[in-house]
Design a protein around this motif. Structure first.
Motif, short mmCIF file in Angstrom:
data_model
loop_
_atom_site.label_atom_id
_atom_site.label_comp_id
_atom_site.label_asym_id
_atom_site.label_seq_id
_atom_site.Cartn_x
_atom_site.Cartn_y
_atom_site.Cartn_z
N ILE A 1 9.63 -32.40 3.54
CA ILE A 1 8.44 -32.67 2.74
C ILE A 1 7.47 -31.51 2.93
N THR A 2 6.98 -30.98 1.83
CA THR A 2 5.96 -29.94 1.85
C THR A 2 4.69 -30.54 1.28
N THR A 3 3.58 -30.39 2.02
CA THR A 3 2.31 -30.95 1.53
C THR A 3 1.18 -29.97 1.75
N ARG A 4 0.27 -29.98 0.80
CA ARG A 4 -0.95 -29.19 0.88
C ARG A 4 -2.18 -30.09 0.89
N ASP A 5 -1.97 -31.39 0.87
CA ASP A 5 -3.09 -32.32 0.90
C ASP A 5 -3.86 -32.12 2.20
N PRO A 6 -5.16 -31.82 2.14
CA PRO A 6 -5.94 -31.54 3.35
C PRO A 6 -5.87 -32.64 4.41
N ARG A 7 -5.81 -33.89 3.98
CA ARG A 7 -5.72 -35.00 4.96
C ARG A 7 -4.38 -34.99 5.69
N ASP A 8 -3.30 -34.73 4.95
CA ASP A 8 -1.98 -34.65 5.57
C ASP A 8 -1.92 -33.48 6.54
N VAL A 9 -2.40 -32.32 6.08
CA VAL A 9 -2.38 -31.13 6.93
C VAL A 9 -3.17 -31.39 8.21
N GLN A 10 -4.35 -32.01 8.09
CA GLN A 10 -5.17 -32.27 9.27
C GLN A 10 -4.48 -33.22 10.24
N THR A 11 -3.71 -34.17 9.72
CA THR A 11 -2.95 -35.07 10.59
C THR A 11 -2.01 -34.28 11.49
N TYR A 12 -1.32 -33.29 10.92
CA TYR A 12 -0.37 -32.50 11.71
C TYR A 12 -1.08 -31.47 12.59
N VAL A 13 -2.20 -30.95 12.16
CA VAL A 13 -3.00 -30.07 13.02
C VAL A 13 -3.43 -30.85 14.27
N ASP A 14 -3.91 -32.07 14.06
CA ASP A 14 -4.32 -32.91 15.19
C ASP A 14 -3.14 -33.23 16.11
N THR A 15 -1.98 -33.53 15.52
CA THR A 15 -0.79 -33.81 16.31
C THR A 15 -0.39 -32.59 17.13
N PHE A 16 -0.42 -31.42 16.51
CA PHE A 16 -0.11 -30.19 17.23
C PHE A 16 -1.03 -30.03 18.44
N HIS A 17 -2.32 -30.23 18.25
CA HIS A 17 -3.27 -30.05 19.35
C HIS A 17 -3.06 -31.07 20.47
N ARG A 18 -2.64 -32.28 20.13
CA ARG A 18 -2.35 -33.27 21.18
C ARG A 18 -1.17 -32.83 22.03
N PHE A 19 -0.11 -32.30 21.41
CA PHE A 19 1.03 -31.81 22.18
C PHE A 19 0.68 -30.53 22.93
N ALA A 20 -0.09 -29.65 22.32
CA ALA A 20 -0.51 -28.43 23.00
C ALA A 20 -1.33 -28.76 24.24
N GLY A 21 -2.06 -29.86 24.18
CA GLY A 21 -2.88 -30.28 25.30
C GLY A 21 -2.09 -30.67 26.53
N VAL A 22 -0.83 -31.07 26.36
CA VAL A 22 0.00 -31.43 27.51
C VAL A 22 1.05 -30.36 27.82
N SER A 23 0.98 -29.24 27.10
CA SER A 23 1.93 -28.15 27.34
C SER A 23 1.59 -27.44 28.64
N LEU A 24 2.51 -26.61 29.09
CA LEU A 24 2.30 -25.85 30.31
C LEU A 24 1.64 -24.50 30.04
N SER A 25 0.93 -24.39 28.94
CA SER A 25 0.25 -23.15 28.58
C SER A 25 -1.25 -23.31 28.79
N ASP A 26 -1.87 -22.26 29.33
CA ASP A 26 -3.32 -22.28 29.49
C ASP A 26 -4.03 -21.85 28.22
N SER A 27 -3.31 -21.30 27.25
CA SER A 27 -3.96 -20.73 26.09
C SER A 27 -4.05 -21.66 24.89
N LEU A 28 -3.47 -22.86 24.99
CA LEU A 28 -3.50 -23.81 23.88
C LEU A 28 -4.18 -25.09 24.32
N GLY A 29 -4.51 -25.92 23.34
CA GLY A 29 -5.04 -27.22 23.71
C GLY A 29 -6.16 -27.71 22.88
#
Length: 123
Positions: free
Chosen positions: A95-123
């Protein structure tokens, strides 16, 4: 003698120094993965692909540890293409989407996973 290595990521909970750890040179030309031996040829190909992708300027590869609490249950794979496009791979389609609400959902999901990653540069 090669360039000195610096620790790029690893499990801070590791007690005996045998946990997987990523080391690299400051110039970004050399990497060392300290960890478990990979005997499966398919896994070796996947690791090689990750290393190749990690060298792209717009790709970041981090480690999300298996231990610990995950912020979400990863039901699908997705890729963010700036803040205007997301591609979601489900079990049976892409699925490809450009809907801003959909995109923001995945941006938020990315940041939640980045927050538990072993990297100091993301989160």
């Amino acid at each position: 003698m090669g360039a000195p290595l610096r620790k790029l990521s690893g499990d801070p909970e590791c007690k005996n120094g045998t946990c997987p750890t990523l080391w690299g040179t400051d110039d970004g030309n050399d990497y060392v993965v300290q960890g478990y031996v990979i005997n499966d040829p398919e896994q070796a190909v996947q690791l090689d692909r990750l290393v190749s992708l990690s060298r792209l300027p717009n790709v970041t590869v981090v480690v999300v540890p298996l231990a610990g609490r995950m912020p979400d249950f990863p039901m699908t794979c997705f890729s963010l293409h700036d803040d205007r496009l997301v591609i979601v791979e489900t079990f049976h389609s892409e699925i490809t989407t450009r809907d801003p609400r959909d995109v923001q959902t995945y941006v938020d999901t990315f940041h939640r996973f980045a927050g538990v990653s072993l990297s100091d540069s993301l989160g």
